[in-house]
Design a protein around this motif. Structure first.
Motif, PDB file in Angstrom:
ATOM      1  N   LEU A 135      23.900 120.656  64.931  1.00 43.25           N
ATOM      2  CA  LEU A 135      23.607 119.375  64.027  1.00 43.25           C
ATOM      3  C   LEU A 135      24.757 118.498  64.627  1.00 43.25           C
ATOM      4  N   ASP A 136      24.391 117.300  65.385  1.00 40.18           N
ATOM      5  CA  ASP A 136      25.269 116.309  65.507  1.00 40.18           C
ATOM      6  C   ASP A 136      25.455 115.378  64.360  1.00 40.18           C
ATOM      7  N   LEU A 137      26.818 115.228  63.754  1.00 41.20           N
ATOM      8  CA  LEU A 137      27.116 114.305  62.818  1.00 41.20           C
ATOM      9  C   LEU A 137      27.399 112.890  63.120  1.00 41.20           C
ATOM     10  N   ARG A 138      27.429 112.687  64.427  1.00 43.81           N
ATOM     11  CA  ARG A 138      27.295 111.049  64.512  1.00 43.81           C
ATOM     12  C   ARG A 138      26.192 110.619  64.951  1.00 43.81           C
ATOM     13  N   THR A 139      25.164 111.205  65.633  1.00 44.19           N
ATOM     14  CA  THR A 139      23.683 111.007  65.790  1.00 44.19           C
ATOM     15  C   THR A 139      22.725 111.201  64.705  1.00 44.19           C
ATOM     16  N   ARG A 140      23.163 112.076  63.984  1.00 40.76           N
ATOM     17  CA  ARG A 140      22.357 112.646  62.773  1.00 40.76           C
ATOM     18  C   ARG A 140      21.158 113.222  63.355  1.00 40.76           C
ATOM     19  N   GLN A 141      21.194 114.138  64.277  1.00 39.49           N
ATOM     20  CA  GLN A 141      20.132 114.664  64.936  1.00 39.49           C
ATOM     21  C   GLN A 141      20.309 116.067  64.892  1.00 39.49           C
ATOM     22  N   VAL A 142      19.283 116.943  64.980  1.00 40.30           N
ATOM     23  CA  VAL A 142      19.469 118.430  65.020  1.00 40.30           C
ATOM     24  C   VAL A 142      18.819 118.910  66.285  1.00 40.30           C
ATOM     25  N   GLY A 143      19.430 119.749  67.025  1.00 41.62           N
ATOM     26  CA  GLY A 143      18.934 120.456  68.301  1.00 41.62           C
ATOM     27  C   GLY A 143      18.359 121.998  67.905  1.00 41.62           C
ATOM     28  N   VAL A 144      17.432 122.197  68.386  1.00 44.66           N
ATOM     29  CA  VAL A 144      17.055 123.648  67.988  1.00 44.66           C
ATOM     30  C   VAL A 144      16.123 123.904  69.271  1.00 44.66           C
ATOM     31  N   ASP A 145      16.305 125.167  69.896  1.00 40.25           N
ATOM     32  CA  ASP A 145      15.727 125.606  71.086  1.00 40.25           C
ATOM     33  C   ASP A 145      15.432 124.762  72.210  1.00 40.25           C
ATOM     34  N   GLY A 146      16.644 123.779  72.204  1.00 41.96           N
ATOM     35  CA  GLY A 146      16.367 122.716  73.397  1.00 41.96           C
ATOM     36  C   GLY A 146      15.706 121.433  73.059  1.00 41.96           C
ATOM     37  N   ARG A 147      15.098 121.488  71.757  1.00 43.49           N
ATOM     38  CA  ARG A 147      14.506 120.193  71.424  1.00 43.49           C
ATOM     39  C   ARG A 147      15.455 119.563  70.526  1.00 43.49           C
ATOM     40  N   THR A 148      15.159 118.282  70.461  1.00 40.04           N
ATOM     41  CA  THR A 148      16.233 117.219  69.721  1.00 40.04           C
ATOM     42  C   THR A 148      14.982 116.714  68.589  1.00 40.04           C
ATOM     43  N   VAL A 149      15.815 116.721  67.352  1.00 39.50           N
ATOM     44  CA  VAL A 149      14.730 116.337  66.274  1.00 39.50           C
ATOM     45  C   VAL A 149      15.613 115.326  65.308  1.00 39.50           C
ATOM     46  N   ASP A 150      14.860 114.157  65.173  1.00 42.19           N
ATOM     47  CA  ASP A 150      15.502 113.231  64.193  1.00 42.19           C
ATOM     48  C   ASP A 150      15.228 113.514  62.814  1.00 42.19           C
ATOM     49  N   LEU A 151      16.226 113.577  61.840  1.00 42.18           N
ATOM     50  CA  LEU A 151      16.032 113.918  60.253  1.00 42.18           C
ATOM     51  C   LEU A 151      16.169 112.795  59.242  1.00 42.18           C
ATOM     52  N   SER A 152      15.493 112.842  58.289  1.00 41.48           N
ATOM     53  CA  SER A 152      15.642 111.809  57.165  1.00 41.48           C
ATOM     54  C   SER A 152      17.083 112.197  56.719  1.00 41.48           C
ATOM     55  N   ALA A 153      17.228 111.239  55.849  1.00 33.56           N
ATOM     56  CA  ALA A 153      18.782 111.264  55.399  1.00 33.56           C
ATOM     57  C   ALA A 153      18.929 112.635  54.344  1.00 33.56           C
ATOM     58  N   ARG A 154      18.048 112.795  53.723  1.00 32.62           N
ATOM     59  CA  ARG A 154      17.913 113.946  52.775  1.00 32.62           C
ATOM     60  C   ARG A 154      17.905 115.389  53.554  1.00 32.62           C
ATOM     61  N   GLU A 155      17.140 115.420  54.643  1.00 32.38           N
ATOM     62  CA  GLU A 155      16.974 116.425  55.436  1.00 32.38           C
ATOM     63  C   GLU A 155      18.422 116.782  56.140  1.00 32.38           C
ATOM     64  N   PHE A 156      19.038 115.680  56.495  1.00 33.31           N
ATOM     65  CA  PHE A 156      20.560 115.592  57.238  1.00 33.31           C
ATOM     66  C   PHE A 156      21.494 116.359  56.234  1.00 33.31           C
ATOM     67  N   ALA A 157      21.458 115.951  55.001  1.00 29.98           N
ATOM     68  CA  ALA A 157      22.291 116.121  53.960  1.00 29.98           C
ATOM     69  C   ALA A 157      22.317 117.587  53.704  1.00 29.98           C
ATOM     70  N   LEU A 158      21.115 118.097  53.786  1.00 31.77           N
ATOM     71  CA  LEU A 158      20.848 119.453  53.474  1.00 31.77           C
ATOM     72  C   LEU A 158      21.209 120.391  54.725  1.00 31.77           C
ATOM     73  N   ALA A 159      20.833 119.907  55.902  1.00 34.11           N
ATOM     74  CA  ALA A 159      21.253 120.681  57.254  1.00 34.11           C
ATOM     75  C   ALA A 159      22.762 120.742  57.242  1.00 34.11           C
ATOM     76  N   GLU A 160      23.575 119.690  57.122  1.00 33.23           N
ATOM     77  CA  GLU A 160      24.944 119.727  56.874  1.00 33.23           C
ATOM     78  C   GLU A 160      25.342 120.654  55.833  1.00 33.23           C
ATOM     79  N   ALA A 161      25.029 120.570  54.629  1.00 29.58           N
ATOM     80  CA  ALA A 161      25.443 121.360  53.761  1.00 29.58           C
ATOM     81  C   ALA A 161      25.328 122.946  53.938  1.00 29.58           C
ATOM     82  N   PHE A 162      24.141 123.255  54.710  1.00 30.98           N
ATOM     83  CA  PHE A 162      23.797 124.650  54.917  1.00 30.98           C
ATOM     84  C   PHE A 162      24.816 124.906  56.269  1.00 30.98           C
ATOM     85  N   LEU A 163      24.757 124.119  57.118  1.00 30.77           N
ATOM     86  CA  LEU A 163      25.731 124.583  58.474  1.00 30.77           C
ATOM     87  C   LEU A 163      27.257 124.636  58.019  1.00 30.77           C
TER      88      LEU A 163
END
Length: 169
Positions: A135-163
């Motif tokens: 999870l890139d905190l500057r671009t607010r994107q998640v990378g998984v299995d070589g793919r980059t995914v844009d996240l909504s604000a809520r998805e980003f907040a949850l992913a950050e908390a989990f990580l």
């Protein structure tokens, strides 16, 4: 006492931020346009700038780009109504140290200012990782299995908390 430059063209918001920061022990200066913001930021009289993007004469993106081109290391927190992923990414990649959308919680702004002014905070983590997930905190994107995914604000907040707290409920 830390001196904060507030670049905000909406008088009501500028006054609110200025009063709140003064109450929290900061010295402040308010400017209402991009050209003045750029000139005052280059003066070396400030420890941090709170920058609105929608400034007259020169927008905040241009102010930030000129400051970074000039080699300025002045910490900049972008505080703006523009909250699209593209704007956040443009601000962070353009050299902003932080990006807060309006409306905002004043306590959070003060906490972010204190964080940026603390010289002993050490190296800042910009990418959180767990297994194949990043999870890139500057671009607010998640990378998984070589793919980059844009996240909504809520998805980003949850992913950050989990990580930040792996294995915790």
């Amino acid at each position: 006492m830390s001196r904060i430059l507030i670049a905000e063209d909406e008088q009501r918001i500028a006054s609110f931020i200025e009063k709140g920061l003064r109450a929290n022990g900061f010295s402040t200066e308010v400017v209402a346009d991009g050209v003045t913001a750029y000139g005052r930021a280059r003066s070396g009289d400030h420890d941090l700038m709170v920058l609105d993007i929608g400034l007259p004469q020169m927008d905040g993106f241009a102010v930030l780009a000129l400051l970074r081109r000039d080699g300025s290391t002045l910490p900049v927190i972008v505080l703006t109504a523009r909250d699209s992923v593209q704007d956040v990414v443009a601000g962070l990649e353009g050299g902003a140290d932080d990006y807060m959308p309006k409306p905002f919680k004043f306590e959070e702004l003060v906490a972010r200012i204190r964080l940026r002014l603390n010289p002993d905070r050490g190296a800042e983590t910009t990418v959180l990782r767990n297994g194949d997930l990043s999870l890139d905190l500057r671009t607010r994107q998640v990378g998984v299995d070589g793919r980059t995914v844009d996240l909504s604000a809520r998805e980003f907040a949850l992913a950050e908390a989990f990580l930040r707290h792996p294995g915790q409920v």
